[in-house]
Design a protein around this motif. Structure first.
Motif, PDB file in Angstrom:
ATOM      1  N   UNK A 171     -18.396  20.664  -5.624  1.00 60.71           N
ATOM      2  CA  UNK A 171     -18.010  19.911  -6.813  1.00 60.71           C
ATOM      3  C   UNK A 171     -17.979  18.417  -6.519  1.00 60.71           C
ATOM      4  N   UNK A 172     -18.394  17.627  -7.514  1.00 58.95           N
ATOM      5  CA  UNK A 172     -18.386  16.170  -7.360  1.00 58.95           C
ATOM      6  C   UNK A 172     -16.969  15.628  -7.331  1.00 58.95           C
ATOM      7  N   UNK A 173     -16.107  16.201  -8.165  1.00 58.33           N
ATOM      8  CA  UNK A 173     -14.712  15.790  -8.174  1.00 58.33           C
ATOM      9  C   UNK A 173     -13.841  17.031  -8.345  1.00 58.33           C
ATOM     10  N   UNK A 174     -12.637  16.946  -7.820  1.00 55.84           N
ATOM     11  CA  UNK A 174     -11.726  18.090  -7.808  1.00 55.84           C
ATOM     12  C   UNK A 174     -10.424  17.666  -8.465  1.00 55.84           C
ATOM     13  N   UNK A 175      -9.899  18.523  -9.336  1.00 60.90           N
ATOM     14  CA  UNK A 175      -8.660  18.209 -10.031  1.00 60.90           C
ATOM     15  C   UNK A 175      -7.705  19.389  -9.967  1.00 60.90           C
ATOM     16  N   UNK A 176      -6.422  19.079 -10.089  1.00 65.05           N
ATOM     17  CA  UNK A 176      -5.411  20.140 -10.182  1.00 65.05           C
ATOM     18  C   UNK A 176      -4.481  19.813 -11.331  1.00 65.05           C
ATOM     19  N   UNK A 177      -3.929  20.873 -11.926  1.00 65.09           N
ATOM     20  CA  UNK A 177      -2.941  20.729 -12.982  1.00 65.09           C
ATOM     21  C   UNK A 177      -1.641  21.327 -12.478  1.00 65.09           C
ATOM     22  N   UNK A 178      -0.541  20.607 -12.655  1.00 63.13           N
ATOM     23  CA  UNK A 178       0.786  21.104 -12.322  1.00 63.13           C
ATOM     24  C   UNK A 178       0.841  21.548 -10.851  1.00 63.13           C
ATOM     25  N   UNK A 179       1.294  22.778 -10.605  1.00 59.46           N
ATOM     26  CA  UNK A 179       1.472  23.251  -9.233  1.00 59.46           C
ATOM     27  C   UNK A 179       0.158  23.590  -8.550  1.00 59.46           C
ATOM     28  N   UNK A 180      -0.962  23.456  -9.256  1.00 63.36           N
ATOM     29  CA  UNK A 180      -2.258  23.616  -8.593  1.00 63.36           C
ATOM     30  C   UNK A 180      -2.435  22.652  -7.434  1.00 63.36           C
ATOM     31  N   UNK A 181      -1.620  21.592  -7.410  1.00 64.64           N
ATOM     32  CA  UNK A 181      -1.669  20.639  -6.295  1.00 64.64           C
ATOM     33  C   UNK A 181      -1.361  21.319  -4.967  1.00 64.64           C
ATOM     34  N   UNK A 182      -0.555  22.393  -4.994  1.00 65.39           N
ATOM     35  CA  UNK A 182      -0.255  23.107  -3.756  1.00 65.39           C
ATOM     36  C   UNK A 182      -1.517  23.719  -3.155  1.00 65.39           C
ATOM     37  N   UNK A 183      -2.417  24.193  -3.992  1.00 62.98           N
ATOM     38  CA  UNK A 183      -3.664  24.761  -3.487  1.00 62.98           C
ATOM     39  C   UNK A 183      -4.513  23.684  -2.818  1.00 62.98           C
ATOM     40  N   UNK A 184      -4.608  22.516  -3.460  1.00 66.24           N
ATOM     41  CA  UNK A 184      -5.395  21.423  -2.868  1.00 66.24           C
ATOM     42  C   UNK A 184      -4.761  20.954  -1.566  1.00 66.24           C
ATOM     43  N   UNK A 185      -3.428  20.877  -1.552  1.00 68.85           N
ATOM     44  CA  UNK A 185      -2.739  20.440  -0.333  1.00 68.85           C
ATOM     45  C   UNK A 185      -2.917  21.457   0.786  1.00 68.85           C
TER      46      UNK A 185
END
Length: 347
Positions: free
Chosen positions: A124-138
């Motif tokens: 993916x060119x850019x990656x985004x998270x919504x709400x607690x989806x940030x835990x997956x990226x982290x």
């Protein structure tokens, strides 16, 4: 909906040319939305609606809903949600969206899910998270050394679990390079509008915001919504003495000498204890308590001047300045937003 609806709306906005011309060369961007059991529906439905509305104007996006095995998932509401493909399906994406879950962060302990996030992010060119989806990226290292945000109730845990992430708990959304994270639920709409503006210009994003009856750029940060950002309860006897003194009558004058005398300590000792425990000076703590009192009066319908006076602020101007500095919105704007859910106020 008529096929020429987008052009008609475009002209109603006073724009020239065609809607597609606002975004330059017409090119559909693939938006991959990763779904999983216990996903929060509004986290992905909100942003998806933004991109679908954009298609009425620029036909710029292809939404692809994905699950680990290509089968339907069960949302946090118990609703079955179908998908178009599994995460192993070939093809690259312009944008990856990882929504959140009320079951976070535990739901992101699944190695298969985290492996899919890593693989999809690489495509993916850019990656985004919504709400607690940030835990997956982290968890997969995408946020290491970056600024990020999440819903205010998850922010402290995200910061504690991933010290290499610079958590901005009051931000509606944060962009750091090709990674973007947003606060909870409706903040995904804010982020999606920002992405559409990046892709197709401000005019397109503005028209979508008007159609969805949302802000193009929401005023203030998460603190205007967060009940958890109230004054921290003190632990030590000295700090409790200050809290009790101010709580008993927030409107009375409270100089540093007054507070120290009440706690039966020196002004220097008082300042050190309160700063060590609460992260602010005694007078800053007094102001924070007065703000919470004034906020309560606002929520009960008092005027801005009345709420500030009852809470101990010397003038309405002083109250307004302190309120804006703390919450990012004016007292009157806060009151309009939270005093009632009635629909009779003018747009």
């Amino acid at each position: 909906m008529p096929s020429d609806w987008g052009t008609e709306w475009w002209r109603e906005l006073g724009m020239t040319g065609s809607p597609a011309s606002a975004g330059g060369a017409k090119r559909r961007r693939r938006i991959g939305v990763l779904l999983f059991d216990h996903v929060k529906m509004l986290d992905f439905v909100g942003p998806a609606e933004v991109f679908l509305e954009a298609n009425q104007l620029v036909d710029g996006y292809e939404l692809v809903f994905l699950s680990l095995d290509g089968r339907a998932v069960t949302s946090s509401m118990g609703v079955q949600v179908s998908v178009q493909a599994g995460t192993s399906a070939p093809g690259d994406f312009d944008t990856l969206i990882v929504p959140g879950s009320e079951s976070a962060p535990g739901v992101f302990d699944d190695p298969a899910l985290l492996s899919a996030v890593t693989d999809l992010a690489q495509r993916s060119r850019r990656v985004t998270s919504i709400c607690s989806g940030a835990f997956a990226l982290a968890a997969v290292g995408l946020l290491d050394g970056r600024e990020a945000t999440t819903h205010w109730k998850f922010a402290a845990r995200l910061a504690a679990s991933y010290p290499n992430v610079v958590v901005r708990p009051d931000s509606i959304f944060v962009r750091d390079g090709d990674i973007a994270t947003s606060a909870g639920v409706a903040a995904g709409i804010d982020l999606a509008l920002a992405l559409v503006e990046e892709d197709h210009g401000a005019a397109v994003a503005r028209s979508i915001a008007q159609l969805l009856l949302v802000y193009m750029q929401r005023p203030g940060g998460q603190s205007q919504f967060s009940a958890s950002l109230r004054a921290t309860p003190p632990r030590t006897s000295v700090a409790r003495a200050v809290a009790d003194y101010v709580s008993a009558d927030p409107s009375r004058p409270s100089t540093l000498s007054d507070l120290a005398a009440h706690a039966n300590v020196s002004t220097r000792h008082l300042t050190r204890v309160v700063r060590d425990e609460l992260g602010m000076s005694p007078l800053e703590y007094v102001t924070s308590m007065r703000l919470e009192v004034a906020t309560g009066w606002l929520e009960q319908g008092h005027t801005v001047a009345g709420a500030g006076r009852l809470a101990g602020f010397s003038t309405a101007v002083a109250f307004r300045r302190a309120f804006v500095a703390r919450r990012g919105v004016t007292p009157s704007a806060y009151q309009r937003s939270f005093q009632t859910t009635g629909g009779t106020a003018p747009a």
